[in-house]
Design an enzyme around this catalytic site. Sequence first.
Site, PDB file in Angstrom:
ATOM      1  N   ASP A  93     -16.971 -22.846 -77.431  1.00 51.51           N
ATOM      2  CA  ASP A  93     -15.676 -23.401 -77.803  1.00 51.51           C
ATOM      3  C   ASP A  93     -15.788 -24.914 -77.588  1.00 51.51           C
ATOM      4  O   ASP A  93     -16.671 -25.393 -76.866  1.00 51.51           O
ATOM      5  CB  ASP A  93     -14.527 -22.796 -76.982  1.00 51.51           C
ATOM      6  CG  ASP A  93     -13.168 -23.051 -77.658  1.00 51.51           C
ATOM      7  OD1 ASP A  93     -13.094 -23.923 -78.554  1.00 51.51           O
ATOM      8  OD2 ASP A  93     -12.171 -22.401 -77.288  1.00 51.51           O
TER       9      ASP A  93
HETATM   10  C1  BGC Z   1      -9.920 -23.925 -79.586  1.00 52.56           C
HETATM   11  C2  BGC Z   1     -10.663 -23.116 -80.633  1.00 52.56           C
HETATM   12  C3  BGC Z   1     -10.895 -23.957 -81.864  1.00 52.56           C
HETATM   13  C4  BGC Z   1     -11.645 -25.206 -81.467  1.00 52.56           C
HETATM   14  C5  BGC Z   1     -11.978 -26.134 -82.630  1.00 52.56           C
HETATM   15  C6  BGC Z   1     -10.586 -25.270 -79.336  1.00 52.56           C
HETATM   16  O1  BGC Z   1      -9.795 -26.064 -78.513  1.00 52.56           O
HETATM   17  O2  BGC Z   1      -9.856 -23.197 -78.373  1.00 52.56           O
HETATM   18  O3  BGC Z   1      -9.928 -21.963 -80.963  1.00 52.56           O
HETATM   19  O4  BGC Z   1     -11.594 -23.218 -82.824  1.00 52.56           O
HETATM   20  O5  BGC Z   1     -10.868 -25.944 -80.522  1.00 52.56           O
HETATM   21  O6  BGC Z   1     -10.824 -26.753 -83.095  1.00 52.56           O
END
Ligand code: BGC
Length: 822
Positions: A250
């Site tokens: 993530d």
């Molecule tokens: C979120 C993810 C997301 C990623 C990219 C993160 O903060 O938890 O769900 O895909 O950012 O934007």
Amino acid sequence: MMEAAPAHITTGRHRSGELTDPSSPEGFTLRLSEQEKATLVVGQNATETHGVDRLGVRPLRMVDGPHGVRRLLDPSQGFLAAAHPATCFPTAAALGATWNVRLLKEIGHALGREAAAQDVDILLGPGANLKRTPIGGRNFEYFSEDPLLSSSLSAGWILGVQAEGVGASLKHFAANNTEQRRYGIDVLVDVRALRELYLASFERAIIDARPATVMAAYNKLNGIHCTENSWLLRDVLRNEWGYTGAVISDWGAAFDGVASLEGGTDLAMPGPLNARAIEEAVERGDISHERLDAAAGRVLALGGHLPARNATLDPDFAAHHALARRAAAEGTVLLKNDTGLLPLSGKETVAVIGAFASEPRYQGGGSSQVNPTRLENLLDSMRQALGDQHVTYAPGYDRTLVDSPSTLHLEAVVTAESADVAIVVIGLPEAFESEGTDRVHMELPAAHNHLVTAVVAANPNTVVVLMNGSPVEMPWRDRVPSIVEAYLGGQAGGSALADVLVGAAEPGGRLAESFPERYSDHPVSRLPAGPAQTEYWESIYVGYRYFDSAGLDVAFPFGHGLSYTAFDWSPIGPGASKFDGTAETPVTVTLRLTNVGARRGSEVVQVYVRDVQSSVFRPRQELAAFAKVELAPGEHEDVTLCLERRAFSFWDTERAAWVLEPGEFEILVGSSSREVKFSHVVTAQGQPEASARDAAPAPYLNPGVGKTFTRPDFEALYGSPLPPNEVSSPFNMDTALRDMRHTAGGGLVFRLMRNAVVRTLGLTKDDPLSAIADDVVGQINFRMMPTLTEGTITPKRATRILRWLNWVNRQSGWPFRHTTRQ
Ligand code: BGC
């Protein structure tokens, strides 16, 4: 441990830097330098990987998200910049209520086509986390409290997207159920709950749909960050489930690039370690050559197995809007329709009340936010459906506030009085539901509750329509004849809802989550959360598994949803009374479903299994299979559901395996976990294997009202001593700012971060979202600083600032210890 070879990439001789792809027709061998390999395993920027120019390997573009394509117009403007228009489909909460895997696949295709047209290689979704509580801030991004439903719907989504040549990213692996201290919280969960629920929510989607990537979550799992958790990523995901795609972090979750690479994360997005740091780690021997080869190979394979981008593709936005409309109606749940007020006849005069009717809540806040191609609202759609002269309107409340001026109420009551039917649209304002913050209760804004009470007193023909991403308390439930749960229905939610209200479409939804009467009925409401750990004391008693086991009344049970038509359910044949527990699908259930009403409609056939004689504690019943069936009036269908071995099994912690015990099982067939149409008992044959089991602590054997799960009970189940659940100085990289903001140094850093966030968001003091800014900033820890400041604070600098902060606190005489509940 030696890395298991990925299916389509086997690494060649490591030191020469060769990567061989034997599955490609040419059997090509790429000679990559260590430096090139290192660049492959870290992101280039917030949305792209590095390519290898020399070899014509292009960077991959990865964008959110689950409900629509969010490709930023100008990524250099930061995460929150405006995005290209894209179809905003209903949120996962609404899609979960469709129970329709085929529909999810269709939506996947549409998402895939829009992603391909926008030059996107990997779409960051779907979210397969299980809903542990109704107050999780990201619940709207997840499908269900049941793992079979959640993983089946995720599989449909992935198969659709990937059929269009775009990769999926199944997220957030694993046990990512709270936004509180989300970047560093340690989730302590016992092995059975993990296997039977939290991992199972991903498992089928991974095995059946093979997502191109799996996204490792921010949180720690049983003491280790998911991105660094080799048990999770290597033992379970790769070795047990045979996953061959790439594990990506993530965003910002792979702070320790070395530990995450060694732990099984192949690609750190968007960093924060750079390629040079990875190379140095390899030179020092902190990362093995094998590991780097395997990770780089998988990232390369991602690109190699995606078709060339098709920028000429012209998605049919009109068709996608129509699909979003159909999906939103299919995810709409008719909770109650006591007097048959719905569907409307079309002849009534209708008072549409509630600001959400003209300015809808249709999606959730955070990374999944889409810039819709168009946006419909219920008010306009009702005027179109019934004619302007039949529809009046009053806003009833200020859509951003918890309390509203009473003049708005008065106007609403007068409007309701003079119409045949009042449709009151209420729900949760934006500030209640967003990535980065959880709710602390399940209440609607006070003004919304007052409005309903006042309107139904003025006009008993009242329909309440809810727009929210997860369950709410409805204190007026008994007084209102019809209640419709519309969830956050995406850009076509307005017309879809009008279709349902006037009967042009049926309410096809069934709850994919339980609606407790009140939050205090929920077992998790009584458990501590943080500051260092969230301990899942309730174990496997999640959602209906708890409520049904405890025999506790709920407002609306799992699986519930009414129809505009009626169905007859008849079992076909008695079925075998004994079964062979070693077969893969040992039991089938067959029934005839007949539409005996006057309208076309669909029903969800749900099969639950109850283990009558188990040697371990089990929930009262568990969903074992389901099918959505649509029938014209008078039509019937013979439905056969195959129950897999797994449906009867539990995770045996002693054997570390799924076990189906011989003995009796009750098969319950019905339209919700509480509405059983018929049932029968079958016996699994075989000899019980001798096994000495420790008796589980009492609350697990017989959970119920008045009994609580305790820490010592959980500790016994967990099987090892629980670390103290506290934050103390000196703080570490995982300490959330909220837990240090009352110290001298922590307060300063908190204020600086808060100001930066407020500036970036352009929030004024009066903006309702400024209410959650404190919360969102409070979750941040030092691990996340490099990613959130887009590199301004390097990992080294983050470490130094933390050291300085601890020094300042020491100087000001801070021995700090903190054990809050929130
Ligand atoms: C979120 C993810 C997301 C990623 C990219 C993160 O903060 O938890 O769900 O895909 O950012 O934007």
